[in-house]
Design a protein around this motif. Structure first.
Motif, PDB file in Angstrom:
ATOM      1  N   ALA A 110      23.986  12.502 -24.352  1.00 28.40           N
ATOM      2  CA  ALA A 110      23.883  12.080 -22.950  1.00 28.40           C
ATOM      3  C   ALA A 110      25.228  11.555 -22.447  1.00 28.40           C
ATOM      4  N   GLU A 111      25.932  10.817 -23.280  1.00 31.10           N
ATOM      5  CA  GLU A 111      27.257  10.321 -22.896  1.00 31.10           C
ATOM      6  C   GLU A 111      28.235  11.479 -22.725  1.00 31.10           C
ATOM      7  N   THR A 112      28.150  12.454 -23.605  1.00 30.79           N
ATOM      8  CA  THR A 112      29.012  13.635 -23.496  1.00 30.79           C
ATOM      9  C   THR A 112      28.781  14.333 -22.164  1.00 30.79           C
ATOM     10  N   GLU A 113      27.518  14.465 -21.796  1.00 30.95           N
ATOM     11  CA  GLU A 113      27.166  15.094 -20.521  1.00 30.95           C
ATOM     12  C   GLU A 113      27.824  14.356 -19.355  1.00 30.95           C
ATOM     13  N   TYR A 114      27.816  13.033 -19.406  1.00 25.24           N
ATOM     14  CA  TYR A 114      28.446  12.210 -18.378  1.00 25.24           C
ATOM     15  C   TYR A 114      29.948  12.492 -18.270  1.00 25.24           C
ATOM     16  N   TRP A 115      30.638  12.493 -19.410  1.00 20.58           N
ATOM     17  CA  TRP A 115      32.089  12.731 -19.389  1.00 20.58           C
ATOM     18  C   TRP A 115      32.419  14.152 -18.922  1.00 20.58           C
ATOM     19  N   GLU A 148      30.678  15.853 -16.758  1.00 19.59           N
ATOM     20  CA  GLU A 148      30.507  15.813 -15.302  1.00 19.59           C
ATOM     21  C   GLU A 148      31.725  15.194 -14.627  1.00 19.59           C
ATOM     22  N   LEU A 149      32.238  14.107 -15.184  1.00 18.20           N
ATOM     23  CA  LEU A 149      33.433  13.472 -14.609  1.00 18.20           C
ATOM     24  C   LEU A 149      34.644  14.397 -14.666  1.00 18.20           C
ATOM     25  N   SER A 169      28.380  22.564 -20.388  1.00 20.69           N
ATOM     26  CA  SER A 169      27.295  21.698 -19.945  1.00 20.69           C
ATOM     27  C   SER A 169      25.938  22.274 -20.336  1.00 20.69           C
TER      28      SER A 169
END
Length: 111
Positions: free
Chosen positions: A66-71, A73-74, A90
């Motif tokens: 989930a954290e990887t997904e966030y980074w 996206e950024l 993604s």
């Protein structure tokens, strides 16, 4: 889990691209750290001492995904990676999240 290892290798290649071509060093390090730890935690879960330990290690892998997904996206929204690269990696990350969620639910429901 082979998919987690393949994903980690993709993340490593992305990291190399970001630092060499885009000169981006902060977010790239974050995505490298969490993107490669998914597989590491899954490997640990293989040798879990108990069902609770298995669920715990698998849950950590899910949090890292989930954290990887966030980074990712950024990196995409800040235009360090283009639409094609983002969609591809993604989608792989989303697939891992679904697999991990299923793995945890199954482990919790089995006596």
């Amino acid at each position: 889990m082979k998919k987690a290892k393949a994903f980690a290798l993709r993340v490593i290649r992305l990291y190399k691209f970001l630092i060499e071509e885009r000169k981006e060093f902060v977010m790239s390090k974050q995505v490298l750290r969490c993107g490669t730890s998914i597989g590491a935690n899954l490997t640990e879960s293989t040798y879990a001492q108990s069902k609770a330990d298995f669920v715990s290690k698998s849950s950590i892998a899910l949090k890292e995904a989930a954290e990887t997904e966030y980074w990712l996206e950024l990196l995409h929204e800040s235009e360090y990676i283009d639409n094609i690269a983002f969609e591809s990696i993604s989608n792989d990350c989303s697939e891992l999240i679904k697999l991990l969620t299923s793995r945890i639910k199954t482990a919790k429901s089995n006596p």
